[in-house]
Scaffold this active site. Structure first.
Site, PDB file in Angstrom:
ATOM      1  N   GLU A 202      -3.066   7.491  -4.415  1.00 15.92           N
ATOM      2  CA  GLU A 202      -3.053   6.200  -3.707  1.00 15.92           C
ATOM      3  C   GLU A 202      -2.829   5.044  -4.670  1.00 15.92           C
ATOM      4  O   GLU A 202      -3.518   4.937  -5.690  1.00 15.92           O
ATOM      5  CB  GLU A 202      -4.388   6.007  -2.979  1.00 15.92           C
ATOM      6  CG  GLU A 202      -4.433   4.748  -2.127  1.00 15.92           C
ATOM      7  CD  GLU A 202      -5.819   4.511  -1.507  1.00 15.92           C
ATOM      8  OE1 GLU A 202      -6.798   4.355  -2.266  1.00 15.92           O
ATOM      9  OE2 GLU A 202      -5.910   4.497  -0.273  1.00 15.92           O
TER      10      GLU A 202
ATOM     11  N   TYR B 296       0.854  -1.187   0.000  1.00 12.72           N
ATOM     12  CA  TYR B 296       0.000   0.000   0.000  1.00 12.72           C
ATOM     13  C   TYR B 296       0.884   1.229   0.000  1.00 12.72           C
ATOM     14  O   TYR B 296       1.848   1.319   0.775  1.00 12.72           O
ATOM     15  CB  TYR B 296      -0.904   0.001   1.244  1.00 12.72           C
ATOM     16  CG  TYR B 296      -1.755   1.256   1.333  1.00 12.72           C
ATOM     17  CD1 TYR B 296      -3.017   1.287   0.763  1.00 12.72           C
ATOM     18  CD2 TYR B 296      -1.265   2.409   1.951  1.00 12.72           C
ATOM     19  CE1 TYR B 296      -3.791   2.438   0.805  1.00 12.72           C
ATOM     20  CE2 TYR B 296      -2.029   3.564   1.997  1.00 12.72           C
ATOM     21  CZ  TYR B 296      -3.286   3.576   1.425  1.00 12.72           C
ATOM     22  OH  TYR B 296      -4.045   4.713   1.463  1.00 12.72           O
TER      23      TYR B 296
END
Ligand code: GDP
Ligand code: MN
Length: 407
Positions: free
Chosen positions: A195, A108
């Site tokens: 992201e 992530y």
């Protein structure tokens, strides 16, 4: 403004971030062709402006071109309801077809603007693929947070630490280049969010941005023409779009009190006092500092188009514009747009008394409030169903009477 995944990937690729090969498709046959062109297997990914698509069935793997076509056939036109969309969901109109990645690990990586420190902050974790909220809940120790001084940028020692924490020592140079490029893209495109979930380590050992999300600061779009032209108009609410094109700042909300206010600060306050009085705003509408008959008319038009609106609250501060001018503007607007629900008006500022006088003498019926709290209570009362049934009739009657008188 949110970018689609395929748009975010285009931007990132221009910064040298590795992204999967792929193409956007609009028809099942397209998907079949593209899968042939790319080579199999492929993933088909719904291009809707929301996350959580995988779990909702919006990301699918196809091993053959026929399978790719069949999946596309099934997904086009379908409503995708994910954890983040609410029950109305998003209609799938575009599918990104990409060469499937041979994934070893999912990481992530994101950059957000942290309001408490007023800095861009890198958030990363070796537990990618699941939502960061879930990681935060189950494995808080696995979340890395690196605040960045915007004057200095993402510094080499911070990047080294990140590589170490994400166990990317084998990808030494590649990882450093990618992290630096991601920050550069975030900074230069005025992102509020960037992201990658997941950023993956492939079986081959290389890194690849398998998913990408990019939100751009609306207030910076004037200087990011390349980005603003990427706006997908089909994904916007038609009323909100119409408002934007007429220079109004309008956002729909779930309540039943239509609000017409000048200035964003006053609009926010207005919603707060409505809430405090027990009402529910149906929209946020800032008609701009200078409330003209044109903007007021447009405001009425858009607000009354929404059948759930039971009362309208006009809250105008005469700062740039005088109250008497606003009062005349309201009357003029109400001659062109027929409003059949109660309208509560609160005016204050320059020439308030004159404005009030004009409203009192007007041929239509309004509720004129003395102060903000008064107004909020009045409109909240008028918006509840019991009240509006009898009220509506009498307002209608008075308005027709007024119209006749005028003739
Ligand atoms: P999201 O659910 O909207 O965040 O969509 P993602 O693009 O992140 O896809 C969800 C999940 O599908 C990822 O976490 C991966 O596990 C999986 N996935 C997506 N693309 C690929 C791919 O090319 N290969 C493989 N093996 N899995 C993929
Ligand atoms: Mn994702």
């Amino acid at each position: 403004m949110k970018l689609h995944e395929y748009q975010a990937k285009e931007v990132l690729a221009s910064y040298g971030v590795p992204v999967p090969e792929g193409r956007v498709t609009h028809f099942p046959y397209d998907a079949w062709m593209v899968s042939m062109e790319l080579g199999l297997p492929v993933v088909l990914k719904a291009q809707v402006l929301t996350g959580g698509r995988g779990k909702a069935g919006g990301v699918k793997l196809a091993k053959t071109s026929d399978e790719a076509r069949d999946i596309a056939q099934e997904l086009f036109g379908k409503k995708l309801v994910t954890k983040q969309t609410g029950s109305q969901g998003f209609t799938i109109r575009k599918l990104l077809v990409e060469k499937a990645a041979d994934i070893d690990r999912e990481l992530y990586f994101s950059i957000v603007v942290d309001r408490t420190t007023s800095r861009p902050t890198v958030i990363a974790s070796k537990r990618g693929g699941m939502s960061i909220e879930e990681v935060a809940e189950k494995y808080p120790e696995d979340i890395i947070k690196i605040p960045i001084d915007p004057a200095a940028g993402f510094l080499p020692y911070q990047i080294r630490r990140l590589k170490y924490d994400l166990e990317l020592t084998a990808q030494e140079k590649e990882a450093a280049k990618i992290f630096a490029a991601l920050y550069k893209a975030f900074y230069e495109k005025d992102c509020t969010l960037l992201e990658l979930n997941p950023l993956v380590v492939l079986k081959s050992g290389h890194l690849l941005a398998v998913d990408a999300k990019m939100d751009i600061d609306e207030n910076a779009l004037y200087r990011r023409k390349d980005i603003s032209k990427m706006r997908d108009l089909t994904e916007s609410d038609p009323d909100e779009l119409e408002a934007r094109f007429t220079g109004l700042n309008f956002i729909k909300l779930p309540g039943n009190i239509g609000c017409m206010v000048n200035g964003a600060g006053l609009a926010m306050t207005t919603m707060d006092v409505i809430k405090l009085a027990g009402g529910e705003p149906a929209n946020f509408l800032d008609v701009g500092g200078e409330a003209t008959p044109e903007t007021i008319s447009k405001g009425f038009e858009i607000i009354t188009r929404d059948p759930k609106v039971k009362a309208i609250f006009i809250n105008i501060f005469g700062g740039i514009v005088r109250c008497d001018k606003v009062a005349n503007g309201i009357i003029q607007a109400l001659k062109t747009v027929k409003v059949k629900i109660p309208v509560v008006i609160r005016l204050t500022g320059m020439n308030k008394e004159e404005g009030m006088e004009i409203l009192k003498k007007a041929p239509m019926k309004f509720y004129i409030a003395q102060d903000l709290r008064d107004a909020a209570e009045m409109v909240s009362e008028l918006s509840n169903d019991k009240h509006s049934a009898t009220e509506k009739k009498s307002t209608e009657k008075e308005n027709t009477k007024a119209e006749k008188k005028e003739k």
